[in-house]
Enzyme design. Structure first.
Site, PDB file in Angstrom:
ATOM      1  N   ASP A   1       1.397   3.591   2.415  1.00 33.12           N
ATOM      2  CA  ASP A   1       2.268   3.783   3.574  1.00 33.12           C
ATOM      3  C   ASP A   1       3.317   2.685   3.688  1.00 33.12           C
ATOM      4  OD1 ASP A   1       0.552   5.844   4.031  1.00 33.12           O
ATOM      5  OD2 ASP A   1      -0.088   5.213   6.026  1.00 33.12           O
TER       6      ASP A   1
ATOM      7  N   ARG B   1      -0.870   7.300  -3.556  1.00 32.75           N
ATOM      8  CA  ARG B   1      -2.216   7.105  -3.045  1.00 32.75           C
ATOM      9  C   ARG B   1      -3.038   6.314  -4.063  1.00 32.75           C
ATOM     10  NH1 ARG B   1      -5.263   6.677   1.483  1.00 32.75           N
ATOM     11  NH2 ARG B   1      -6.071   8.673   2.205  1.00 32.75           N
TER      12      ARG B   1
ATOM     13  N   TYR C   1     -15.720   1.087   8.749  1.00 37.24           N
ATOM     14  CA  TYR C   1     -14.256   1.255   8.812  1.00 37.24           C
ATOM     15  C   TYR C   1     -13.856   1.927  10.126  1.00 37.24           C
ATOM     16  CZ  TYR C   1      -9.625   3.240   7.943  1.00 37.24           C
ATOM     17  OH  TYR C   1      -8.298   3.596   8.060  1.00 37.24           O
TER      18      TYR C   1
ATOM     19  N   GLU D   1     -10.516   8.693  11.385  1.00 41.53           N
ATOM     20  CA  GLU D   1     -11.912   8.282  11.160  1.00 41.53           C
ATOM     21  C   GLU D   1     -12.565   7.813  12.460  1.00 41.53           C
ATOM     22  OE1 GLU D   1     -14.189   8.060   8.273  1.00 41.53           O
ATOM     23  OE2 GLU D   1     -12.837   9.727   7.954  1.00 41.53           O
TER      24      GLU D   1
ATOM     25  N   SER E   1      -9.003  -0.365   3.707  1.00 36.95           N
ATOM     26  CA  SER E   1      -8.807   1.017   4.146  1.00 36.95           C
ATOM     27  C   SER E   1      -9.720   2.027   3.451  1.00 36.95           C
ATOM     28  CB  SER E   1      -7.343   1.421   3.928  1.00 36.95           C
ATOM     29  OG  SER E   1      -7.128   1.681   2.563  1.00 36.95           O
TER      30      SER E   1
ATOM     31  N   GLY F   1       0.821  -1.214   0.000  1.00 39.21           N
ATOM     32  CA  GLY F   1       0.000   0.000   0.000  1.00 39.21           C
ATOM     33  C   GLY F   1       0.854   1.262   0.000  1.00 39.21           C
TER      34      GLY F   1
ATOM     35  N   SER G   1      -6.685   5.664  13.102  1.00 40.53           N
ATOM     36  CA  SER G   1      -7.126   6.651  12.109  1.00 40.53           C
ATOM     37  C   SER G   1      -7.989   7.759  12.700  1.00 40.53           C
ATOM     38  CB  SER G   1      -7.927   5.909  11.033  1.00 40.53           C
ATOM     39  OG  SER G   1      -8.648   6.806  10.227  1.00 40.53           O
TER      40      SER G   1
HETATM   41  P1  NAP Z   1      -3.645   1.234   1.369  1.00 44.62           P
HETATM   42  O1  NAP Z   1      -2.786   1.930   0.363  1.00 44.62           O
HETATM   43  O2  NAP Z   1      -5.086   1.005   1.049  1.00 44.62           O
HETATM   44  O3  NAP Z   1      -2.946  -0.162   1.703  1.00 44.62           O
HETATM   45  C1  NAP Z   1      -3.623  -1.168   2.386  1.00 44.62           C
HETATM   46  C2  NAP Z   1      -2.729  -2.383   2.462  1.00 44.62           C
HETATM   47  O4  NAP Z   1      -3.412  -3.418   3.195  1.00 44.62           O
HETATM   48  C3  NAP Z   1      -2.378  -2.983   1.094  1.00 44.62           C
HETATM   49  O5  NAP Z   1      -1.031  -3.383   1.105  1.00 44.62           O
HETATM   50  C4  NAP Z   1      -3.284  -4.211   1.017  1.00 44.62           C
HETATM   51  O6  NAP Z   1      -2.745  -5.249   0.242  1.00 44.62           O
HETATM   52  C5  NAP Z   1      -3.274  -4.629   2.488  1.00 44.62           C
HETATM   53  N1  NAP Z   1      -4.370  -5.536   2.815  1.00 44.62           N
HETATM   54  C6  NAP Z   1      -5.701  -5.348   2.621  1.00 44.62           C
HETATM   55  N2  NAP Z   1      -6.399  -6.412   3.063  1.00 44.62           N
HETATM   56  C7  NAP Z   1      -5.488  -7.289   3.563  1.00 44.62           C
HETATM   57  C8  NAP Z   1      -5.590  -8.567   4.175  1.00 44.62           C
HETATM   58  N3  NAP Z   1      -6.765  -9.184   4.346  1.00 44.62           N
HETATM   59  N4  NAP Z   1      -4.454  -9.173   4.584  1.00 44.62           N
HETATM   60  C9  NAP Z   1      -3.258  -8.584   4.402  1.00 44.62           C
HETATM   61  N5  NAP Z   1      -3.095  -7.390   3.800  1.00 44.62           N
HETATM   62  C10 NAP Z   1      -4.201  -6.744   3.404  1.00 44.62           C
HETATM   63  O7  NAP Z   1      -3.620   2.011   2.759  1.00 44.62           O
HETATM   64  P2  NAP Z   1      -2.623   3.172   3.275  1.00 44.62           P
HETATM   65  O8  NAP Z   1      -3.168   4.489   2.847  1.00 44.62           O
HETATM   66  O9  NAP Z   1      -1.218   2.804   2.951  1.00 44.62           O
HETATM   67  O10 NAP Z   1      -2.876   3.090   4.846  1.00 44.62           O
HETATM   68  C11 NAP Z   1      -2.096   2.227   5.656  1.00 44.62           C
HETATM   69  C12 NAP Z   1      -2.832   1.971   6.960  1.00 44.62           C
HETATM   70  O11 NAP Z   1      -3.074   3.205   7.629  1.00 44.62           O
HETATM   71  C13 NAP Z   1      -4.207   1.323   6.811  1.00 44.62           C
HETATM   72  O12 NAP Z   1      -4.404   0.492   7.929  1.00 44.62           O
HETATM   73  C14 NAP Z   1      -5.170   2.486   6.865  1.00 44.62           C
HETATM   74  O13 NAP Z   1      -6.435   2.043   7.312  1.00 44.62           O
HETATM   75  C15 NAP Z   1      -4.463   3.365   7.862  1.00 44.62           C
HETATM   76  N6  NAP Z   1      -4.676   4.810   7.765  1.00 44.62           N
HETATM   77  C16 NAP Z   1      -4.476   5.438   6.567  1.00 44.62           C
HETATM   78  C17 NAP Z   1      -4.599   6.817   6.512  1.00 44.62           C
HETATM   79  C18 NAP Z   1      -4.344   7.560   5.222  1.00 44.62           C
HETATM   80  O14 NAP Z   1      -4.758   8.731   5.137  1.00 44.62           O
HETATM   81  N7  NAP Z   1      -3.664   6.980   4.258  1.00 44.62           N
HETATM   82  C19 NAP Z   1      -4.916   7.560   7.671  1.00 44.62           C
HETATM   83  C20 NAP Z   1      -5.098   6.867   8.868  1.00 44.62           C
HETATM   84  C21 NAP Z   1      -4.956   5.495   8.911  1.00 44.62           C
HETATM   85  P3  NAP Z   1      -3.162  -5.513  -1.309  1.00 44.62           P
HETATM   86  O15 NAP Z   1      -2.129  -4.816  -2.133  1.00 44.62           O
HETATM   87  O16 NAP Z   1      -3.097  -6.992  -1.397  1.00 44.62           O
HETATM   88  O17 NAP Z   1      -4.549  -4.965  -1.501  1.00 44.62           O
HETATM   89  O1  F7E Z   2     -12.586  10.739   1.181  1.00 46.40           O
HETATM   90  C1  F7E Z   2     -15.257  13.024   0.011  1.00 46.40           C
HETATM   91  C2  F7E Z   2     -15.656  11.854   0.889  1.00 46.40           C
HETATM   92  O2  F7E Z   2     -12.018   8.461   0.362  1.00 46.40           O
HETATM   93  C3  F7E Z   2     -12.340  12.021   1.713  1.00 46.40           C
HETATM   94  C4  F7E Z   2      -8.556   6.695   4.208  1.00 46.40           C
HETATM   95  O3  F7E Z   2      -7.166   6.691   4.008  1.00 46.40           O
HETATM   96  O4  F7E Z   2      -8.450   8.795   5.363  1.00 46.40           O
HETATM   97  C5  F7E Z   2      -9.046   8.126   4.261  1.00 46.40           C
HETATM   98  O5  F7E Z   2     -10.457   8.104   4.388  1.00 46.40           O
HETATM   99  C6  F7E Z   2     -13.601  12.871   1.640  1.00 46.40           C
HETATM  100  C7  F7E Z   2     -14.858  12.169   2.148  1.00 46.40           C
HETATM  101  O6  F7E Z   2     -10.761   9.467   2.346  1.00 46.40           O
HETATM  102  C8  F7E Z   2     -15.460  11.888  -3.430  1.00 46.40           C
HETATM  103  O7  F7E Z   2     -17.076  11.823   1.081  1.00 46.40           O
HETATM  104  C9  F7E Z   2     -16.121  13.596  -2.277  1.00 46.40           C
HETATM  105  O8  F7E Z   2     -15.589  13.051   2.954  1.00 46.40           O
HETATM  106  O9  F7E Z   2     -10.318  10.311   0.108  1.00 46.40           O
HETATM  107  P1  F7E Z   2     -11.390   9.690   0.907  1.00 46.40           P
HETATM  108  P2  F7E Z   2     -11.397   9.241   3.795  1.00 46.40           P
HETATM  109  O10 F7E Z   2     -12.761   8.692   3.718  1.00 46.40           O
HETATM  110  O11 F7E Z   2     -11.209  10.509   4.550  1.00 46.40           O
HETATM  111  C10 F7E Z   2      -8.725   8.221   6.645  1.00 46.40           C
HETATM  112  C11 F7E Z   2      -7.988   9.020   7.689  1.00 46.40           C
HETATM  113  C12 F7E Z   2      -8.456   6.763   6.697  1.00 46.40           C
HETATM  114  O12 F7E Z   2      -8.080   6.223   7.736  1.00 46.40           O
HETATM  115  C13 F7E Z   2      -8.875   5.963   5.516  1.00 46.40           C
HETATM  116  O13 F7E Z   2      -8.201   4.707   5.479  1.00 46.40           O
HETATM  117  O14 F7E Z   2     -13.858  13.170   0.274  1.00 46.40           O
HETATM  118  N1  F7E Z   2     -15.442  12.775  -1.431  1.00 46.40           N
HETATM  119  N2  F7E Z   2     -16.140  13.062  -3.510  1.00 46.40           N
HETATM  120  C14 F7E Z   2     -15.014  11.715  -2.109  1.00 46.40           C
HETATM  121  N3  F7E Z   2     -14.289  10.654  -1.720  1.00 46.40           N
HETATM  122  C15 F7E Z   2     -13.972   9.728  -2.655  1.00 46.40           C
HETATM  123  N4  F7E Z   2     -13.203   8.671  -2.288  1.00 46.40           N
HETATM  124  N5  F7E Z   2     -14.387   9.848  -3.946  1.00 46.40           N
HETATM  125  C16 F7E Z   2     -15.136  10.902  -4.396  1.00 46.40           C
HETATM  126  O15 F7E Z   2     -15.507  10.978  -5.563  1.00 46.40           O
END
Ligand code: NAP
Ligand code: F7E
Length: 337
Positions: free
Chosen positions: A21, A190, A155, A133, A90, A19, A131
């Site tokens: 991160d 991303r 989630y 969230e 995620s 992913g 998160s």
């Molecule tokens: P991401 O790009 O969606 O990556 C998710 C990873 O989880 C991928 O490597 C995916 O593998 C793996 N995965 C999904 N289901 C799995 C399973 N059943 N068993 C093993 N691996 C699995 O997410 P990210 O943005 O890097 O975020 C990393 C972590 O931080 C996540 O836990 C997310 O919820 C959390 N987080 C993200 C944000 C953000 O803004 N990015 C903020 C707060 C928390 P595949 O390649 O096989 O799908």
């Molecule tokens: O949505 C609005 C949508 O899907 C952000 C994950 O990494 O951050 C992420 O979750 C906002 C929401 O991220 C579209 O309704 C509008 O309000 O980019 P997102 P998220 O839901 O904030 C948190 C911290 C995590 O932990 C999660 O893993 O944008 N929005 N129009 C849209 N969102 C999407 N995806 N697509 C649209 O067309």
């Protein structure tokens, strides 16, 4: 009880290596001299481009967060000093469509990791990807480590469960486990389903004449968006503390999806961007998180962390990267969500 000795050189096991991160964290840990292991779902490997550049440097171990045996095997093979649990279902929108899977992976998966640590590697340190969230329908602004949780999606609920599992195993068994409460962080790595990358990618496509329009949902939603490589650095810093703790990681600024569009289109010279955007009901959520804004004062105080890339710079980095990607004729397959 079987305890596995940790290896001589520092080793780290990353779940979610493929992913956003996980791939940045692997880059940073390799630079620091770690042996890096990744728990990966093998079927996804041929399509994962984010770790192509480090495939010779990391050890991949097949596994899945729904499968305790594969987690135990990964811990046995890697003998980790540090375990970073970044794997999750995620994507918030999908969590309403697959709530059971989301809970299996993002909630129970955390307990499976903790059980693996408890029995096989009680001296290793664990980072849990919690998160913003979890704050959902926010109870105060800005959100801090003391703000009450009110998750608004399957989630968010699963992340609250994972958060408390970490706290409980820390208090019950003395495991060095920490929650990073990370607010949204973005980058050119991303996934295309998340709104920032969906915008940056499609702005580049519109600029190059490849598509006419982009469909979005709630333009008024506001998020605290930071730059992923800086947030991943905090994960490592958190595990260097003598005592484990739970910390908010955020920029302290909040911007709307509308502002993100404005900045992204303006960066490629398009001012009348609203004519390129259709608002579609399909992209609205059953329950929305309207605005998130974090206060990372404690992280600054304890670990000297502060974000450097601001909102405008983040948008520019993402749009520039997608312009470059498309200039090299590498169009990606967009998800249908
Ligand atoms: P991401 O790009 O969606 O990556 C998710 C990873 O989880 C991928 O490597 C995916 O593998 C793996 N995965 C999904 N289901 C799995 C399973 N059943 N068993 C093993 N691996 C699995 O997410 P990210 O943005 O890097 O975020 C990393 C972590 O931080 C996540 O836990 C997310 O919820 C959390 N987080 C993200 C944000 C953000 O803004 N990015 C903020 C707060 C928390 P595949 O390649 O096989 O799908
Ligand atoms: O949505 C609005 C949508 O899907 C952000 C994950 O990494 O951050 C992420 O979750 C906002 C929401 O991220 C579209 O309704 C509008 O309000 O980019 P997102 P998220 O839901 O904030 C948190 C911290 C995590 O932990 C999660 O893993 O944008 N929005 N129009 C849209 N969102 C999407 N995806 N697509 C649209 O067309």
């Amino acid at each position: 009880m079987v305890h596995i000795l940790v290896s001589e050189t520092r080793s780290a096991l990353i779940t979610g290596l493929t992913g956003q991160d996980g791939s940045y964290l692997a880059d940073q840990l390799l630079e620091k001299g770690y042996d890096v292991y990744g728990l990966v779902r093998i079927p996804s490997m041929p399509t994962s481009t984010l770790i192509e550049h480090i495939l010779d440097d990391v050890t991949l171990i097949d596994g899945d967060l729904t499968d305790q045996a594969s987690i135990n095997r990964a811990i046995s093979i890697s003998k980790p000093h540090a375990i970073y649990n970044l794997a999750a279902q995620s994507f918030v929108a999908t969590s309403w469509k697959q709530p059971i899977l989301t809970s299996e992976v993002s909630a129970l998966g955390v307990v499976r990791i903790l059980e693996g640590i408890r029995y096989l590697a009680p001296d290793s340190r664990m980072y849990q990807a919690s998160s913003s969230e979890m704050f959902g329908k926010v109870q105060e602004t800005p959100q801090t480590e003391a703000t009450k949780f009110y998750p608004r999606s399957p989630y968010g609920i699963s992340k609250v469960f994972g958060y408390w599992a970490v706290v409980n195993y820390r208090e019950s068994y003395g495991i060095h486990a920490s929650n990073g409460i990370l607010f949204n962080h973005e980058s050119p790595r991303r996934g295309l389903e998340f709104v920032t990358r969906k915008i940056s990618y499609n702005v580049a496509r519109i600029k190059m004449g490849l598509v006419d329009k982009i469909q979005l949902g709630n333009l008024d939603a506001k998020r605290d968006w930071g730059y992923a490589p800086e947030y991943v650095d905090m994960m490592w810093r958190m595990l260097q503390q003598d005592e484990p703790s739970d910390l908010v990681v955020a920029t302290g600024e909040s911007h709307s999806v509308r502002e993100f569009c404005d900045e992204a289109f303006r960066h490629v010279g398009i001012d009348d961007w609203e004519s390129y955007v259709d608002v579609a009901e399909a992209h609205f959520r059953p329950a929305e998180v309207k605005e998130l804004r974090g206060d990372a004062s404690l992280a600054r105080e304890k670990l000297g962390w502060a974000p450097k890339v601001d909102f405008r710079r983040l948008v520019q980095i993402m749009v520039d990267s997608d312009m470059e990607l498309l200039t090299s004729h590498r169009e990606m397959t967009e998800p249908t969500v």
